[in-house]
Design a protein around this motif. Sequence first.
Motif, PDB file in Angstrom:
ATOM      1  N   GLN A   1       0.858  -1.147   0.056  1.00 48.36           N
ATOM      2  CA  GLN A   1       0.112  -0.050   0.087  1.00 48.36           C
ATOM      3  C   GLN A   1       0.940   1.358   0.135  1.00 48.36           C
ATOM      4  O   GLN A   1       2.024   1.331   0.615  1.00 48.36           O
ATOM      5  N   ASP A   2       0.499   2.320  -0.792  1.00 50.17           N
ATOM      6  CA  ASP A   2       1.230   3.614  -0.877  1.00 50.17           C
ATOM      7  C   ASP A   2       1.058   4.237   0.488  1.00 50.17           C
ATOM      8  O   ASP A   2      -0.187   4.640   0.693  1.00 50.17           O
ATOM      9  N   ALA A   3       2.175   4.953   1.109  1.00 48.48           N
ATOM     10  CA  ALA A   3       2.083   5.498   2.342  1.00 48.48           C
ATOM     11  C   ALA A   3       3.471   6.253   2.371  1.00 48.48           C
ATOM     12  O   ALA A   3       4.355   5.971   1.758  1.00 48.48           O
ATOM     13  N   PRO A   4       3.442   7.389   3.072  1.00 46.70           N
ATOM     14  CA  PRO A   4       4.784   8.016   3.417  1.00 46.70           C
ATOM     15  C   PRO A   4       5.885   6.975   4.001  1.00 46.70           C
ATOM     16  O   PRO A   4       5.404   6.078   4.898  1.00 46.70           O
ATOM     17  N   LEU A   5       7.137   6.996   3.831  1.00 50.47           N
ATOM     18  CA  LEU A   5       8.228   6.083   4.298  1.00 50.47           C
ATOM     19  C   LEU A   5       8.457   6.289   5.767  1.00 50.47           C
ATOM     20  O   LEU A   5       8.672   7.448   6.025  1.00 50.47           O
TER      21      LEU A   5
ATOM     22  N   GLU B   1      10.082   9.172  -1.461  1.00 49.67           N
ATOM     23  CA  GLU B   1       9.205   9.698  -0.413  1.00 49.67           C
ATOM     24  C   GLU B   1       8.188   8.539  -0.006  1.00 49.67           C
ATOM     25  O   GLU B   1       7.601   8.593   1.299  1.00 49.67           O
ATOM     26  N   THR B   2       7.704   7.751  -0.568  1.00 47.43           N
ATOM     27  CA  THR B   2       6.500   6.935  -0.320  1.00 47.43           C
ATOM     28  C   THR B   2       6.970   5.537  -0.500  1.00 47.43           C
ATOM     29  O   THR B   2       8.007   5.041  -1.263  1.00 47.43           O
ATOM     30  N   THR B   3       6.379   4.503  -0.006  1.00 47.32           N
ATOM     31  CA  THR B   3       6.488   3.104   0.275  1.00 47.32           C
ATOM     32  C   THR B   3       6.337   2.334  -1.319  1.00 47.32           C
ATOM     33  O   THR B   3       7.462   1.631  -1.725  1.00 47.32           O
ATOM     34  N   LEU B   4       5.576   3.073  -2.020  1.00 48.86           N
ATOM     35  CA  LEU B   4       5.388   2.216  -3.549  1.00 48.86           C
ATOM     36  C   LEU B   4       6.397   3.202  -4.360  1.00 48.86           C
ATOM     37  O   LEU B   4       7.096   2.287  -5.402  1.00 48.86           O
ATOM     38  N   GLU B   5       6.933   4.069  -4.073  1.00 46.68           N
ATOM     39  CA  GLU B   5       8.221   4.720  -4.700  1.00 46.68           C
ATOM     40  C   GLU B   5       9.409   3.717  -4.629  1.00 46.68           C
ATOM     41  O   GLU B   5      10.245   3.502  -5.334  1.00 46.68           O
TER      42      GLU B   5
ATOM     43  N   SER C   1      13.960  -6.373   1.089  1.00 49.93           N
ATOM     44  CA  SER C   1      14.516  -5.062   1.628  1.00 49.93           C
ATOM     45  C   SER C   1      13.722  -4.224   2.450  1.00 49.93           C
ATOM     46  O   SER C   1      14.217  -3.454   3.292  1.00 49.93           O
ATOM     47  N   PHE C   2      12.395  -4.386   2.539  1.00 52.43           N
ATOM     48  CA  PHE C   2      11.461  -3.576   3.562  1.00 52.43           C
ATOM     49  C   PHE C   2      11.648  -4.158   4.881  1.00 52.43           C
ATOM     50  O   PHE C   2      11.631  -3.391   5.906  1.00 52.43           O
TER      51      PHE C   2
END
Length: 311
Positions: A117-121, A175-179, A203-204
């Motif tokens: 899901q996309d969110a700020p890192l 900036e974000t998780t999906l980036e 990696s995460f």
Amino acid sequence: MEYTHKSVMVDECMQALNIRRDGVYVDGTLGRAGHSREIAKRLTTGRLICIDQDSAAIEAAQEQLAPWMDRVRLVHSNFAELGIVLAEEPDVDGMLFDLGVSSPQLDDPERGFSYMQDAPLDMRMDQTSPLTAREAVNSWSLEELRRVLFEFGEERYAPGIARAIVRQREQRPIETTLELVEVIKSAMPPAALREKQHPAKRSFQAIRIAVNGELDVLPPMLRAAVDRLRPGGRLAVITFHSLEDRIVKRTLRELAQGCTCPPDFPVCVCGKKPLVRLAKPVTPGAAEVKENPRARSARLRTAEKLDKSES
């Protein structure tokens, strides 16, 4: 946001702790209080100290543990501070540590743990901590990124992923998780992208472990826990990946080891005595794994503190 959280190996943990109604117990990783509820409901005159570095977990526990708050103390702290938290406590009868990231943290996209899901890192378990995944990814050196990805994620494509991160952030910050997911995927060969496991999983995991310092705190925490147990008290630890499990296994084995003198010494001169007795590790049953797939990699290790006469 509503969460469906299933604590892992609850029955096995209760059996491992061998709970006494008047005992003193510690849940060092409160989470959403699944294990804590089961401990608290077994107590009468006993007490339970619940520790978590996530303020959201402490807040949620007020409701989850409401029927038993007369015997519960909630502490917002990292279990690395176990000695300080228990400074005023008597010897403890049992301690439980459920390591890793909790389901609510994973499932809340705003926390930045998920590669789905996309969110700020972010990836901070403690929201007051200054180091976020965004800062780490955009400021660590190429060599540090490679080391973290390889050591904490066991990522075989760590050098290429580290280079891809550096190239991307030279153009603009990630900036974000999906980036970050897209950068990771760009550095992996097609065959790796077709594997069953998500290409960003390792990696995460690595970045999360590094941001939260998850592995460094384990050996001192385990030693502090054993130190505060009464003779016969139990320590139960649930691990979820090989890195933390190896550390827990090694540390507990060291605590269970007695004399280390060479075999040809006529008498012991090291004076080292075992502090704990280890039980055989336990894994979830097939039924639990089917109901809760996140339990698949869990492993429960238990140690019982020895009386001085046994060591």
